[in-house]
Each structure stands twice: as C-alpha cells, then as structure tokens.
Design an enzyme around this catalytic site. Structure first.
Site, PDB file in Angstrom:
ATOM      1  N   ARG A  20     -23.114  13.312 -34.520  1.00  0.00           N
ATOM      2  CA  ARG A  20     -22.558  12.137 -33.828  1.00  0.00           C
ATOM      3  C   ARG A  20     -23.211  11.884 -32.473  1.00  0.00           C
ATOM      4  NH1 ARG A  20     -17.452  10.052 -35.807  1.00  0.00           N
ATOM      5  NH2 ARG A  20     -17.813  10.147 -38.022  1.00  0.00           N
ATOM      6  N   ARG A  24     -19.779   6.661 -29.581  1.00  0.00           N
ATOM      7  CA  ARG A  24     -19.059   5.992 -28.493  1.00  0.00           C
ATOM      8  C   ARG A  24     -19.064   6.698 -27.145  1.00  0.00           C
ATOM      9  NH1 ARG A  24     -13.834   5.225 -31.952  1.00  0.00           N
ATOM     10  NH2 ARG A  24     -14.724   7.205 -32.557  1.00  0.00           N
ATOM     11  N   ARG A  33     -21.931  -2.274 -29.102  1.00  0.00           N
ATOM     12  CA  ARG A  33     -20.829  -2.388 -30.053  1.00  0.00           C
ATOM     13  C   ARG A  33     -19.905  -3.556 -29.710  1.00  0.00           C
ATOM     14  NH1 ARG A  33     -16.919  -2.020 -33.125  1.00  0.00           N
ATOM     15  NH2 ARG A  33     -15.644  -0.199 -33.585  1.00  0.00           N
ATOM     16  N   ASP A  69     -23.071   5.567 -42.007  1.00  0.00           N
ATOM     17  CA  ASP A  69     -21.817   6.302 -42.184  1.00  0.00           C
ATOM     18  C   ASP A  69     -21.750   6.863 -43.594  1.00  0.00           C
ATOM     19  OD1 ASP A  69     -19.202   6.747 -40.579  1.00  0.00           O
ATOM     20  OD2 ASP A  69     -18.553   6.351 -42.634  1.00  0.00           O
ATOM     21  N   TYR A 138     -11.900   9.916 -49.397  1.00  0.00           N
ATOM     22  CA  TYR A 138     -11.683   8.624 -48.706  1.00  0.00           C
ATOM     23  C   TYR A 138     -11.273   7.543 -49.691  1.00  0.00           C
ATOM     24  CZ  TYR A 138     -13.137  10.293 -44.166  1.00  0.00           C
ATOM     25  OH  TYR A 138     -13.175  10.971 -42.984  1.00  0.00           O
TER      26      TYR A 138
HETATM   27  O1  CP3 Z   1     -24.207  11.579 -36.254  1.00  0.00           O
HETATM   28  C1  CP3 Z   1     -24.636  10.448 -35.934  1.00  0.00           C
HETATM   29  O2  CP3 Z   1     -24.777  10.072 -34.758  1.00  0.00           O
HETATM   30  C2  CP3 Z   1     -25.077   9.528 -37.045  1.00  0.00           C
HETATM   31  C3  CP3 Z   1     -24.142   8.596 -37.522  1.00  0.00           C
HETATM   32  C4  CP3 Z   1     -22.880   9.026 -38.252  1.00  0.00           C
HETATM   33  C5  CP3 Z   1     -21.697   8.241 -38.213  1.00  0.00           C
HETATM   34  N1  CP3 Z   1     -20.812   8.767 -39.097  1.00  0.00           N
HETATM   35  C6  CP3 Z   1     -21.508   7.046 -37.396  1.00  0.00           C
HETATM   36  C7  CP3 Z   1     -20.128   6.618 -37.080  1.00  0.00           C
HETATM   37  C8  CP3 Z   1     -22.643  10.078 -39.142  1.00  0.00           C
HETATM   38  C9  CP3 Z   1     -23.551  11.226 -39.530  1.00  0.00           C
HETATM   39  C10 CP3 Z   1     -21.332   9.893 -39.665  1.00  0.00           C
HETATM   40  C11 CP3 Z   1     -20.751  10.771 -40.694  1.00  0.00           C
HETATM   41  C12 CP3 Z   1     -19.321  10.664 -40.993  1.00  0.00           C
HETATM   42  N2  CP3 Z   1     -18.538   9.559 -41.037  1.00  0.00           N
HETATM   43  C13 CP3 Z   1     -18.553  11.765 -41.420  1.00  0.00           C
HETATM   44  C14 CP3 Z   1     -19.055  13.169 -41.629  1.00  0.00           C
HETATM   45  C15 CP3 Z   1     -19.147  13.925 -40.376  1.00  0.00           C
HETATM   46  C16 CP3 Z   1     -17.830  14.326 -39.796  1.00  0.00           C
HETATM   47  O3  CP3 Z   1     -17.517  13.824 -38.695  1.00  0.00           O
HETATM   48  O4  CP3 Z   1     -17.140  15.133 -40.405  1.00  0.00           O
HETATM   49  C17 CP3 Z   1     -17.257  11.300 -41.666  1.00  0.00           C
HETATM   50  C18 CP3 Z   1     -16.062  12.121 -42.149  1.00  0.00           C
HETATM   51  C19 CP3 Z   1     -17.252   9.894 -41.437  1.00  0.00           C
HETATM   52  C20 CP3 Z   1     -16.125   8.953 -41.625  1.00  0.00           C
HETATM   53  C21 CP3 Z   1     -15.830   8.199 -40.389  1.00  0.00           C
HETATM   54  N3  CP3 Z   1     -16.623   7.196 -39.873  1.00  0.00           N
HETATM   55  C22 CP3 Z   1     -14.693   8.340 -39.571  1.00  0.00           C
HETATM   56  C23 CP3 Z   1     -13.577   9.348 -39.793  1.00  0.00           C
HETATM   57  C24 CP3 Z   1     -14.823   7.383 -38.548  1.00  0.00           C
HETATM   58  C25 CP3 Z   1     -13.792   7.038 -37.505  1.00  0.00           C
HETATM   59  C26 CP3 Z   1     -13.583   8.132 -36.557  1.00  0.00           C
HETATM   60  C27 CP3 Z   1     -14.450   7.950 -35.371  1.00  0.00           C
HETATM   61  O5  CP3 Z   1     -15.126   8.903 -34.963  1.00  0.00           O
HETATM   62  O6  CP3 Z   1     -14.400   6.845 -34.847  1.00  0.00           O
HETATM   63  C28 CP3 Z   1     -16.053   6.706 -38.724  1.00  0.00           C
HETATM   64  C29 CP3 Z   1     -16.643   5.663 -37.876  1.00  0.00           C
HETATM   65  C30 CP3 Z   1     -17.974   5.990 -37.265  1.00  0.00           C
HETATM   66  N4  CP3 Z   1     -19.074   6.443 -37.952  1.00  0.00           N
HETATM   67  C31 CP3 Z   1     -18.324   5.881 -35.896  1.00  0.00           C
HETATM   68  C32 CP3 Z   1     -19.675   6.257 -35.780  1.00  0.00           C
HETATM   69  C33 CP3 Z   1     -20.541   6.261 -34.541  1.00  0.00           C
HETATM   70  C34 CP3 Z   1     -17.382   5.395 -34.794  1.00  0.00           C
HETATM   71  C35 CP3 Z   1     -17.995   4.189 -34.240  1.00  0.00           C
HETATM   72  C36 CP3 Z   1     -17.152   3.244 -33.462  1.00  0.00           C
HETATM   73  O7  CP3 Z   1     -15.923   3.171 -33.567  1.00  0.00           O
HETATM   74  O8  CP3 Z   1     -17.841   2.516 -32.750  1.00  0.00           O
END
Ligand code: CP3
Length: 325
Positions: A20, A24, A33, A69, A138
């Site tokens: 990640r 944010r 964003r 994602d 999911y």
């Molecule tokens: O790692 C990176 O920087 C690359 C991008 C990346 C994202 N999601 C962008 C994202 C990666 C590798 C993921 C993987 C992901 N997504 C996982 C596996 C890794 C982990 O955390 O266990 C999972 C379970 C998800 C599902 C997901 N996507 C959730 C639960 C959320 C909401 C929670 C949160 O952190 O906001 C997302 C949204 C998401 N995916 C964001 C980002 C940068 C949040 C972005 C925003 O709100 O602007």
C-alpha cells in the site's frame, strides 16, 4: 536489487518496498483522488501510471507496485463492484451472476498502463492479484466482514459448489495475471488477505490449491502473501514460490529456518509501529536488518499494508533507514 533478492542472490543491502505504498497516507495521492471515484481511478491508465510512480519519487523505494485493486479481477468475471466512502469495497452481484469476459477487453486499461510504466520506470514493476479464496470472500460477503461467516458456511456445507466458484475465479485470475505478465510486469504478488480465517486443513484445500493452479499457469516469479503467512509459511513453501511475504505476527529469523534457502522472504514490520517515534521505528527495523543480515533472499517490507493516517514523515524515515543500512 529486488530481482536479485527474489532469486536469493542479492549481495547488497536488502531492497525495500511497502505494501500500500501508493495510497491515502500520501498528500499527493489525496490531491489526485479529490472529486473522483476509486473505480474511475482504477480504470484510467493515466492515473494508474501516475499513482504507481508517486511513492518512487517521494520515498525512493526499490520497486513499484501497480496501482490497482484485488477487486479489478471482477471486470473479467462480469461482476459489478464499487468502493464506498467510509465503507470500503462493495460487490453488487452474487456469485451466480458470473459471466466470463474477454480478458483483453476487461483488462485493457491495466495492460495499457503497464506497457507505459515499463517504458518509464527504472525499478522493477510488481503486478498482483487477489488469491481466489480472498476474492471469493468479497464476492460472497458483499463487502467487509470480520469473520467470513457466509464464506465459511458455504465451504463447510457445500464444498463442491464452493470449489466450483474458486475454479471460476482461478481461471479469471490466471487470465488477468497473464495479461499483466505479457504487458511486462517483472514479478507478481498474490494476496490471500483473509486466509487467516481458515484452519490449516481448510487452508490447504481452499487457499493453497487455487494458488498452485495459478502458479502452474502463470510462469513468472511469484510472491505469496497471506495474513496468516507466519503460520502457513511451510505450507506456502511447498508451492516453491520466488518469495513468501510474511505477516507481522511471526519471527522472521525462526521462519527462515523452516523455509528452503532458495525461497526469498519478504517482511515483516508491523505497520502500526510507524505511528511510534523514529527511535522506536529504527529499533524495530534494526531487529529485522540484523536478524536477516547477509541473507541474499531478504526483501524489507511491512507485515501488512500502510494505513491511511500513518505520518508520511515516518514512512520516509523507515525507507531512508533501510537504504542506509
Ligand atoms: O499496494 C499498493 O500501493 C498497490 C495498490 C493496492 C490497492 N489495493 C489500492 C487500494 C493493492 C496491492 C491493493 C490490494 C488489496 N485490496 C487487498 C490485499 C492487501 C491487503 O490489504 O490485505 C485487499 C484486501 C483489497 C481490498 C480493498 N481495497 C479494501 C479492503 C479497500 C478499502 C480499505 C482501504 O484501505 O481503504 C480497498 C480500497 C483501496 N485499494 C485503496 C487503495 C489505495 C484505498 C483508496 C482510497 O480510498 O482512496
């Protein structure tokens, strides 16, 4: 450097990147964003390229990870999904609505972004996908769930039906990852974030088996992450991945002794340590750096993703600290 470590032949300091790292906690990300939906951002090649590159300039990490994602694989399964402010991922269609799409159409934006990134990047680019069990959870739960009750009810009551669903997701994931590989990613990481909801017996059937199928069909260096990987590491090692990405619970040195030297280890600082003082962060990082010193297959990372409110100063401090080691 990252690729050397993935092949367990790195003779320099350990490479570092952070799960990640494009997110944010970066003010620059929040600015990009503003006024846009996440879905819109994940489908715009220009944005994917821009956000993927953000942490490279700001943090000086040794690898880029595609800004996408684990839910984007739903584009190839014909499943509608969204990200809701303050809620997280929401999946609108149920599993019986799966309709396989042409991967070259479904993932065209990601393919285009990777091709452009490969022309511009000076560090390796990691592609990724969710592992089928986590993606299925999911789809079944519809969004965030803490105990995965519906998913586990299904797999215990109807193992055949559940396996069929995993197989469909596995096929789409293989297509998605092969699109990424052909477009040029240097390695791929599979995220089985919810694997820790299972016992080791169910883990073998419902996490390990789909990952085995993916690794067989996608011939490219692969890193395997699960929450639960400090417990499941010896199981993951059976698949002979390039690397195991270890969650923050376990002692990396002790895990190293259980894992063949031909498999790299990535991890595993607790991301929440980044809320502490710089002194404490250095202490935690040093414990890993000293423990894994001279290990040619060590990749410095966190045990899970960066959180949105972690101070960016502390993240920069950590990366600098490891780069100077
Ligand atoms: O790692 C990176 O920087 C690359 C991008 C990346 C994202 N999601 C962008 C994202 C990666 C590798 C993921 C993987 C992901 N997504 C996982 C596996 C890794 C982990 O955390 O266990 C999972 C379970 C998800 C599902 C997901 N996507 C959730 C639960 C959320 C909401 C929670 C949160 O952190 O906001 C997302 C949204 C998401 N995916 C964001 C980002 C940068 C949040 C972005 C925003 O709100 O602007």
């Amino acid at each position: 450097m990252l690729l050397d470590a993935l092949h367990c032949r790195n003779k320099k300091r350990p490479p570092i990147w952070l799960m990640r790292q494009a997110g944010r906690y970066l003010p620059e990300y929040r600015a990009l964003r503003e006024g846009r939906t996440l879905l819109d951002m994940f489908h715009d090649p220009k944005t994917i390229v821009e956000v993927t590159k953000l942490p490279l300039d700001i943090l000086q990490v040794d690898a880029a990870i595609l800004f996408s994602d684990i839910l984007t694989v739903f584009d190839g399964l014909g499943i509608r999904y969204d990200f809701q402010e303050g809620v997280g991922p929401v999946v609108q269609d149920s599993p019986d609505r799966i309709e396989m799409q042409d991967p070259h159409v479904a993932y065209v934006n990601v393919i285009e972004a990777i091709e452009q990134l490969k022309e511009e990047l000076e560090v390796p680019l990691l592609g990724f996908a969710g592992a089928p069990f986590t993606v299925a959870s999911y789809l079944i739960e519809g969004g965030s769930s803490r105990d995965l009750k519906k998913t586990k009810q299904w797999l215990f009551r109807d193992p055949e039906g559940f396996t069929k669903l995993l197989d469909q997701i596995t096929v789409a994931t293989i297509e998605y990852l092969n699109c990424q590989v052909r477009a040029g990613v240097d390695a791929i990481q599979l995220f089985d974030s919810w694997a820790n909801a299972l016992s080791i017996y169910e883990f073998r059937t419902y996490c390990l088996e789909p990952m085995r199928k993916i690794m067989k069909a996608v011939d490219h260096p692969t890193l395997l992450f699960c929450r639960g990987s400090s417990l499941f590491a010896p199981e993951l090692a059976k698949l002979q991945p390039a690397a195991i990405s270890v969650d923050w619970s376990g002692d990396l040195l002790a895990i190293r002794d259980q894992i063949p030297r031909s498999i790299a280890l990535q991890g595993n600082l607790d991301p929440m340590l980044l809320y502490a003082s710089k002194e404490k962060i250095a202490e935690g990082a040093d414990r890993l750096l000293f423990g894994m010193k001279d290990d040619p297959g060590f990749i410095f990372n966190l045990g899970h993703g960066l959180l949105p409110d972690i101070p960016v100063e502390n993240v920069k401090f950590l990366v600098d600290h490891v780069r100077r080691s």
